[in-house]
Scaffold this active site. Structure first.
Site, mmCIF file in Angstrom:
data_model
loop_
_atom_site.group_PDB
_atom_site.id
_atom_site.type_symbol
_atom_site.label_atom_id
_atom_site.label_comp_id
_atom_site.label_asym_id
_atom_site.label_seq_id
_atom_site.Cartn_x
_atom_site.Cartn_y
_atom_site.Cartn_z
ATOM 1 N N GLU A 191 20.642 56.488 6.882
ATOM 2 C CA GLU A 191 21.413 57.285 7.869
ATOM 3 C C GLU A 191 22.875 57.668 7.263
ATOM 4 O O GLU A 191 23.819 58.373 8.104
ATOM 5 C CB GLU A 191 21.574 56.766 9.126
ATOM 6 C CG GLU A 191 20.531 56.267 9.887
ATOM 7 C CD GLU A 191 19.833 55.125 9.250
ATOM 8 O OE1 GLU A 191 20.171 54.440 8.394
ATOM 9 O OE2 GLU A 191 18.708 54.664 9.832
ATOM 10 N N MET B 248 22.776 70.293 0.601
ATOM 11 C CA MET B 248 24.114 69.692 0.662
ATOM 12 C C MET B 248 24.419 69.398 2.166
ATOM 13 O O MET B 248 25.555 69.001 2.689
ATOM 14 C CB MET B 248 25.085 70.925 0.456
ATOM 15 C CG MET B 248 24.955 71.287 -1.170
ATOM 16 S SD MET B 248 24.994 69.844 -2.364
ATOM 17 C CE MET B 248 25.206 70.592 -3.628
ATOM 18 N N ASN C 63 17.039 61.257 -2.861
ATOM 19 C CA ASN C 63 18.028 62.148 -2.958
ATOM 20 C C ASN C 63 18.420 62.057 -4.462
ATOM 21 O O ASN C 63 18.763 61.085 -5.175
ATOM 22 C CB ASN C 63 19.306 62.129 -2.266
ATOM 23 C CG ASN C 63 20.262 62.953 -2.431
ATOM 24 O OD1 ASN C 63 20.336 64.134 -2.525
ATOM 25 N ND2 ASN C 63 21.502 62.429 -2.414
ATOM 26 N N HIS D 211 22.074 62.402 -6.710
ATOM 27 C CA HIS D 211 23.508 62.469 -6.665
ATOM 28 C C HIS D 211 24.212 62.432 -8.030
ATOM 29 O O HIS D 211 23.828 61.516 -9.028
ATOM 30 C CB HIS D 211 24.072 61.430 -5.788
ATOM 31 C CG HIS D 211 25.522 61.516 -5.480
ATOM 32 N ND1 HIS D 211 26.028 62.322 -4.610
ATOM 33 C CD2 HIS D 211 26.555 60.787 -6.205
ATOM 34 C CE1 HIS D 211 27.223 62.391 -4.824
ATOM 35 N NE2 HIS D 211 27.573 61.370 -5.535
ATOM 36 N N GLU E 25 21.484 65.543 -19.295
ATOM 37 C CA GLU E 25 21.282 64.168 -19.838
ATOM 38 C C GLU E 25 20.716 63.449 -18.608
ATOM 39 O O GLU E 25 20.193 62.163 -18.964
ATOM 40 C CB GLU E 25 22.614 63.869 -20.343
ATOM 41 C CG GLU E 25 22.914 64.787 -21.613
ATOM 42 C CD GLU E 25 24.457 63.968 -22.355
ATOM 43 O OE1 GLU E 25 24.565 62.792 -22.034
ATOM 44 O OE2 GLU E 25 24.608 64.768 -23.156
ATOM 45 N N ARG F 239 23.887 73.019 16.002
ATOM 46 C CA ARG F 239 23.308 71.983 14.890
ATOM 47 C C ARG F 239 21.884 71.208 15.571
ATOM 48 O O ARG F 239 21.220 71.256 14.749
ATOM 49 C CB ARG F 239 24.336 71.075 14.676
ATOM 50 C CG ARG F 239 24.070 70.061 13.653
ATOM 51 C CD ARG F 239 24.141 70.503 12.136
ATOM 52 N NE ARG F 239 23.579 69.254 11.331
ATOM 53 C CZ ARG F 239 23.937 69.626 10.076
ATOM 54 N NH1 ARG F 239 24.736 70.368 9.561
ATOM 55 N NH2 ARG F 239 23.357 68.384 9.282
ATOM 56 N N GLY G 100 18.682 75.336 -7.829
ATOM 57 C CA GLY G 100 17.332 74.989 -7.995
ATOM 58 C C GLY G 100 16.984 74.377 -9.494
ATOM 59 O O GLY G 100 16.088 74.520 -9.827
ATOM 60 N N THR G 101 17.919 74.120 -10.282
ATOM 61 C CA THR G 101 17.718 73.562 -11.454
ATOM 62 C C THR G 101 17.029 72.273 -11.365
ATOM 63 O O THR G 101 16.002 72.049 -12.326
ATOM 64 C CB THR G 101 18.968 73.466 -12.536
ATOM 65 O OG1 THR G 101 19.967 72.565 -12.035
ATOM 66 C CG2 THR G 101 19.580 74.729 -12.688
ATOM 67 N N ASN G 102 17.304 71.451 -10.557
ATOM 68 C CA ASN G 102 16.619 70.223 -10.392
ATOM 69 C C ASN G 102 15.222 70.403 -10.071
ATOM 70 O O ASN G 102 14.259 69.742 -10.430
ATOM 71 C CB ASN G 102 17.359 69.268 -9.327
ATOM 72 C CG ASN G 102 18.436 68.485 -10.005
ATOM 73 O OD1 ASN G 102 18.018 67.407 -10.942
ATOM 74 N ND2 ASN G 102 19.592 68.952 -9.899
HETATM 75 C C1 GAR Z 1 23.102 69.072 -8.462
HETATM 76 O O1 GAR Z 1 23.981 68.458 -9.342
HETATM 77 C C2 GAR Z 1 22.832 67.881 -7.380
HETATM 78 O O2 GAR Z 1 22.800 66.484 -7.946
HETATM 79 C C3 GAR Z 1 23.895 68.023 -6.369
HETATM 80 O O3 GAR Z 1 23.869 69.576 -6.152
HETATM 81 C C4 GAR Z 1 23.475 69.991 -7.616
HETATM 82 C C5 GAR Z 1 22.319 71.071 -7.287
HETATM 83 O O4 GAR Z 1 22.167 71.891 -8.375
HETATM 84 N N1 GAR Z 1 23.730 67.497 -5.293
HETATM 85 C C6 GAR Z 1 24.728 67.000 -4.443
HETATM 86 O O5 GAR Z 1 25.751 66.996 -4.830
HETATM 87 C C7 GAR Z 1 24.298 66.130 -3.238
HETATM 88 N N2 GAR Z 1 25.316 65.266 -2.821
HETATM 89 P P1 GAR Z 1 20.529 72.347 -8.451
HETATM 90 O O6 GAR Z 1 20.353 73.345 -7.140
HETATM 91 O O7 GAR Z 1 20.764 73.373 -9.807
HETATM 92 O O8 GAR Z 1 19.545 71.354 -8.740
#
Ligand code: GAR
Length: 208
Positions: free
Chosen positions: A148, A91, A108, A110, A179, A66, A12-14
């Site tokens: 999709e 994910m 999203n 990436h 960064e 699912r 959850g840093t983002n």
């Molecule tokens: C982040 O680097 C994000 O870009 C990546 O997972 C990490 C989650 O970190 N997402 C993907 O790879 C999606 N395809 P976080 O939980 O600390 O934000």
């Protein structure tokens, strides 16, 4: 005021970068309405609670298959009356029904420069492992609308990050987060919330 829901399943840093940017006033016109995870007990849910944001868990393991899980996730999202969904370390593929209902309202982040190092199987550390394996000198992050197809929708923002000698996947992941991701994800939300992003076919037009 845009009601924003964040789907997060990891550290959850983002999510934290978004919360900090909203609290600092760098992201305006946004109400962080809910954080939704498909895994219980993750740090992202803890971070939400610590900032008074509703935390919701739709535990994949509690559903028999699912489709049942996807139904529950869709219902949980719809109940919150959200205007924008932000995938921040989520994910799994978003249910197609949700993608259609929230057309151009799901974004999203990436951890690479799309269209490089993206698509099925490229997530989290695996992306950085592939970058180092290939030996590219520059990587980065991308924020894009979700359709999709994995990592395919219109690109909103990108930022390049240098790959350095001696990088491990973990070191590179951290640099890409610091960064690029933690800057462009809050910025993209701010731009959308302030009506600065228009989708034109398979691209976006940004008014900064
Ligand atoms: C982040 O680097 C994000 O870009 C990546 O997972 C990490 C989650 O970190 N997402 C993907 O790879 C999606 N395809 P976080 O939980 O600390 O934000």
């Amino acid at each position: 005021m845009l009601r924003v829901g964040i789907l997060a399943a990891g550290g959850g840093t983002n999510l934290q970068a978004i919360i900090d940017a909203v609290e600092a006033g760098a992201v305006t016109n946004v109400q962080l309405a809910a954080v939704i995870s498909n895994k219980p007990g993750v740090k992202a849910l803890e971070r939400a609670r610590a900032h008074g944001i509703k935390d919701i868990c739709v535990d994949m393991k509690e559903y028999k298959d699912r489709p049942e899980f996807e139904c529950a996730l869709t219902a949980a999202v719809e109940k919150e009356n959200l205007d924008l969904l932000v995938l921040a370390g989520f994910m799994i593929m978003i249910p197609e029904e949700l993608v259609h209902k929230y057309n151009n309202r799901i974004i999203n982040v990436h951890p690479a420069l799309i269209p490089s190092f993206c698509g099925k199987g490229f997530y989290g550390l695996k992306v950085h492992e592939a970058v180092l394996e290939k030996g590219v000198r520059v990587t980065g992050a991308t924020v894009h609308f979700v359709d999709e197809v994995y990592d395919n929708g219109p690109i909103i923002l990108q930022k390049a990050v240098e790959v350095k000698n001696g990088d491990t996947p973990e070191i590179l992941q951290r640099r890409v987060m610091e960064e690029a991701e933690w800057q462009i994800l809050p910025r993209a939300i701010h731009l959308i919330a302030n009506g600065k992003v228009r989708v034109e076919g398979s691209k976006t037009r940004i008014e900064e």
